[in-house]
Design a protein around this motif. Sequence first.
Motif, PDB file in Angstrom:
ATOM      1  N   ALA A   1       0.441   4.047  -2.685  1.00  0.00           N
ATOM      2  CA  ALA A   1       0.233   5.440  -2.286  1.00  0.00           C
ATOM      3  C   ALA A   1       1.217   6.357  -3.002  1.00  0.00           C
ATOM      4  O   ALA A   1       0.867   7.478  -3.411  1.00  0.00           O
TER       5      ALA A   1
ATOM      6  N   ASP B   1       0.822  -1.214   0.000  1.00  0.00           N
ATOM      7  CA  ASP B   1       0.000   0.000   0.000  1.00  0.00           C
ATOM      8  C   ASP B   1       0.855   1.263   0.000  1.00  0.00           C
ATOM      9  O   ASP B   1       0.461   2.287  -0.575  1.00  0.00           O
TER      10      ASP B   1
ATOM     11  N   ASP C   1      -1.738   8.961  -3.094  1.00  0.00           N
ATOM     12  CA  ASP C   1      -2.928   8.789  -2.257  1.00  0.00           C
ATOM     13  C   ASP C   1      -2.545   9.021  -0.791  1.00  0.00           C
ATOM     14  O   ASP C   1      -2.009   8.128  -0.124  1.00  0.00           O
TER      15      ASP C   1
ATOM     16  N   LEU D   1      -4.380   6.731   1.845  1.00  0.00           N
ATOM     17  CA  LEU D   1      -3.787   5.400   1.918  1.00  0.00           C
ATOM     18  C   LEU D   1      -2.465   5.449   2.681  1.00  0.00           C
ATOM     19  O   LEU D   1      -2.162   4.549   3.480  1.00  0.00           O
TER      20      LEU D   1
ATOM     21  N   SER E   1       5.495   5.856   3.479  1.00  0.00           N
ATOM     22  CA  SER E   1       4.180   6.504   3.512  1.00  0.00           C
ATOM     23  C   SER E   1       4.277   7.932   4.046  1.00  0.00           C
ATOM     24  O   SER E   1       3.613   8.848   3.550  1.00  0.00           O
TER      25      SER E   1
ATOM     26  N   SER F   1      -3.170   5.510   6.260  1.00  0.00           N
ATOM     27  CA  SER F   1      -3.618   4.187   6.688  1.00  0.00           C
ATOM     28  C   SER F   1      -2.432   3.284   6.991  1.00  0.00           C
ATOM     29  O   SER F   1      -2.433   2.537   7.977  1.00  0.00           O
TER      30      SER F   1
END
Length: 223
Positions: A136, A132, A141, A144, A201, A147
């Motif tokens: 992302a 993910d 994103d 995401l 992330s 998350s």
Amino acid sequence: MSKHLQRDLNQIERSLSQQASVVEQMVQTAYRGLRERCLGTAAEILAQESDLNASEVRIEEECLETLALHQPVAIDLRRTATAIKINSDLERIGDLALNLAERTEALAEHPDVPIPAGLEQMVVRALSMLHDAHRAFVTLDVDLAHSVCRRDDEVDAINREVIQEIIAAMEKRPDQSAGYLHLFSASRIVERIGDHATNISEDVIYLVEGVITRHRWATYKIA
């Protein structure tokens, strides 16, 4: 933005996405070795590592060349800085995948040491976070990416449970301490993979919003 800068940044980001796909495959290979308690996965990953390392160096050189030639500012500077950081995290995850496979193969000498269910759960969750984080980055994103950051707490919690389980087992069966120490190391390695997926992330959030979120007690806005 000049078309040459746009071209160079797009190429760097494509290379990073390819690098992330390779790293995901390496972690999946390590997980297969853990799940099936089979030999040979470390050799598979080692065969990929030299290419991964070469790509990491090439991407970093391209980023530095972009900084020197184009002197990017604002979002373009964030894109370049983010690429350098994500590149480093991906290379480290590749190293950790190899370390995990090595610990798994060492467990072959200790067939009476059971693999905690929580450890496999951790690998599945860390793989999901890595996938993910990659998605992302490709799609920018932010939701995401957030998350993935939240899920790191779940991996940390399972890691603590696994470590407690391993310590209790070692106290009951000190003759198998060597095997349990390999499990201890494996659990820590998986936890670190989750940390690096979180780093990626957080870099996506920085790229899109200009916000550094590494430290939860302090958030900084970058102009």
